[in-house]
Design an enzyme around this catalytic site. Structure first.
Site, mmCIF file in Angstrom:
data_model
loop_
_atom_site.group_PDB
_atom_site.id
_atom_site.type_symbol
_atom_site.label_atom_id
_atom_site.label_comp_id
_atom_site.label_asym_id
_atom_site.label_seq_id
_atom_site.Cartn_x
_atom_site.Cartn_y
_atom_site.Cartn_z
ATOM 1 N N ALA A 18 0.875 -1.187 0.000
ATOM 2 C CA ALA A 18 0.000 0.000 0.000
ATOM 3 C C ALA A 18 0.910 1.234 0.000
ATOM 4 C CB ALA A 18 -0.960 -0.005 1.184
ATOM 5 N N HIS A 20 3.120 4.582 -0.588
ATOM 6 C CA HIS A 20 2.836 6.015 -0.712
ATOM 7 C C HIS A 20 4.171 6.716 -0.895
ATOM 8 C CE1 HIS A 20 4.207 6.023 3.420
ATOM 9 N NE2 HIS A 20 3.239 5.182 3.756
ATOM 10 N N GLY A 22 6.040 8.219 1.058
ATOM 11 C CA GLY A 22 7.044 7.936 2.089
ATOM 12 C C GLY A 22 7.919 6.756 1.682
ATOM 13 N N HIS A 23 7.240 5.677 1.250
ATOM 14 C CA HIS A 23 7.996 4.506 0.793
ATOM 15 C C HIS A 23 8.868 4.865 -0.407
ATOM 16 C CE1 HIS A 23 4.288 2.421 2.537
ATOM 17 N NE2 HIS A 23 5.269 1.867 3.223
ATOM 18 N N GLY A 134 12.348 3.850 7.614
ATOM 19 C CA GLY A 134 11.837 5.183 7.905
ATOM 20 C C GLY A 134 11.908 5.514 9.388
ATOM 21 N N GLN A 140 11.193 0.671 15.720
ATOM 22 C CA GLN A 140 11.556 -0.408 14.793
ATOM 23 C C GLN A 140 12.988 -0.208 14.296
ATOM 24 O OE1 GLN A 140 8.916 -2.070 11.599
ATOM 25 N NE2 GLN A 140 10.047 -0.660 10.310
HETATM 26 P P1 AMP Z 1 5.530 -0.223 6.188
HETATM 27 O O1 AMP Z 1 5.099 -0.610 4.823
HETATM 28 O O2 AMP Z 1 4.567 0.657 6.897
HETATM 29 O O3 AMP Z 1 6.009 -1.394 6.998
HETATM 30 O O4 AMP Z 1 6.807 0.691 5.981
HETATM 31 C C1 AMP Z 1 7.924 0.255 5.241
HETATM 32 C C2 AMP Z 1 9.059 1.209 5.478
HETATM 33 O O5 AMP Z 1 8.673 2.521 5.054
HETATM 34 C C3 AMP Z 1 9.442 1.318 6.965
HETATM 35 O O6 AMP Z 1 10.851 1.438 7.078
HETATM 36 C C4 AMP Z 1 8.748 2.594 7.383
HETATM 37 O O7 AMP Z 1 9.373 3.227 8.476
HETATM 38 C C5 AMP Z 1 8.873 3.425 6.118
HETATM 39 N N1 AMP Z 1 7.859 4.479 6.101
HETATM 40 C C6 AMP Z 1 6.519 4.332 6.249
HETATM 41 N N2 AMP Z 1 5.915 5.532 6.239
HETATM 42 C C7 AMP Z 1 6.885 6.456 6.081
HETATM 43 C C8 AMP Z 1 6.907 7.880 6.018
HETATM 44 N N3 AMP Z 1 5.790 8.603 6.106
HETATM 45 N N4 AMP Z 1 8.093 8.494 5.861
HETATM 46 C C9 AMP Z 1 9.246 7.764 5.776
HETATM 47 N N5 AMP Z 1 9.296 6.432 5.839
HETATM 48 C C10 AMP Z 1 8.136 5.774 5.991
#
Ligand code: AMP
Length: 268
Positions: A18, A20, A22-23, A134, A140
């Site tokens: 999913a 965005h 950020g990823h 992130g 984490q």
């Molecule tokens: P997730 O898919 O939520 O497990 O996130 C995957 C990676 O993307 C992890 O290292 C998160 O910390 C990073 N991440 C998620 N959201 C953001 C964000 N808004 N800004 C920066 N990194 C992010």
């Protein structure tokens, strides 16, 4: 995965999909530093401590693949749960000592064990030189750093600052589950952190209290924690009216419209 051995450095961005912006920022950072960039999308059942949260987690693999392709990511690892856990679960567990005894670790029993095991498996499968995480998931990041250090894993862990909406709301896959009203209310989470962060070094205890008060004036929130912590050790900076020297973070987890949101601000 191992059959494919690219030349040069391999950067790795593990995600639960999913995707965005950020990823995508993590992907771009990896592309700027590595010859080949691999992303993974895997909604890891072992790190969810609530079945409902796991079931409701958005799964949009085709859109994710398109976003990764357009960002210039070279490879996507999209394993099934059966491939990752042939027996149906992770037999191995991990503990991280003091870092996991507070905040996320305290409120989500078993979560960091699940994260540690899946990231270790993904590191072994992808064999990256650098892995990108992130700062949004600050605790984490601390446990991954500890795992890499304690197990002498040959991976550089790179932290990427939190990417936010114009409103200040940290981008998150879980934001998709908020109504339009919820989305605008959610921006007050960052506002609360921002209000406390101004006095984080002067008085960490009061900083957490200030953030709690700001959020308590808003409708619809259920706060799990708002704490001032050392961002490396996650020691809670709870001494009343005592200044703190060195890096400090204000971290929050709160529920809005049945969605659990986390965020933090780090001040060095
Ligand atoms: P997730 O898919 O939520 O497990 O996130 C995957 C990676 O993307 C992890 O290292 C998160 O910390 C990073 N991440 C998620 N959201 C953001 C964000 N808004 N800004 C920066 N990194 C992010």
């Amino acid at each position: 995965m191992r059959a494919y051995k690219p030349e040069g450095t391999v950067g790795f961005v593990p995600t639960m999909g999913a995707l965005h912006s950020g990823h995508i920022t993590l992907i771009e950072k990896a592309l700027s530093e590595c010859d080949t960039v691999v992303a993974s999308v895997f909604v890891n059942p072992m790190q969810f401590n609530q079945v409902e949260d796991f079931d409701k987690y958005p799964r949009v693999a085709e859109i994710d693949a398109k976003m990764l392709y357009e960002a210039g990511c070279h490879a996507l690892f999209l394993p099934s749960a059966a491939e990752m856990y042939p027996t149906g679960k992770a037999e191995l567990g991990m503990t991280f000592g003091k870092v996991e005894q507070v905040l996320e670790g305290a409120f989500r029993p078993g979560h960091f064990s699940g994260v540690g095991v899946v990231v270790a498996k993904l590191f072994n499968l992808v064999q990256p030189d650098k892995a990108y995480f992130g700062q949004k998931d600050l605790q984490q990041l601390a446990i991954i750093r500890q795992m890499v250090k304690d197990l002498d894993m040959p991976v550089d862990v790179v932290a990427v600052p939190t990417v936010r909406e114009a409103s200040g709301l940290a981008k998150s896959s879980r934001n998709q589950r908020l109504s339009p009203e919820g989305l605008s209310e959610a921006a007050h989470l960052y506002e609360a952190l921002h209000a406390g962060a101004g006095i984080l070094h002067v008085n960490p205890h009061a900083a957490a209290q200030t953030a709690r008060e700001v959020l308590s004036l808003r409708p619809g929130w259920k706060v799990e924690y708002i704490e001032a912590v050392n961002p490396d050790t996650f020691e809670v900076l709870s001494g009343r009216d005592l200044p703190h020297h060195g890096p400090a973070a204000l971290a929050v987890a709160a529920w809005l419209e049945g969605v659990r949101l986390i965020d933090n601000i780090v001040i060095v």
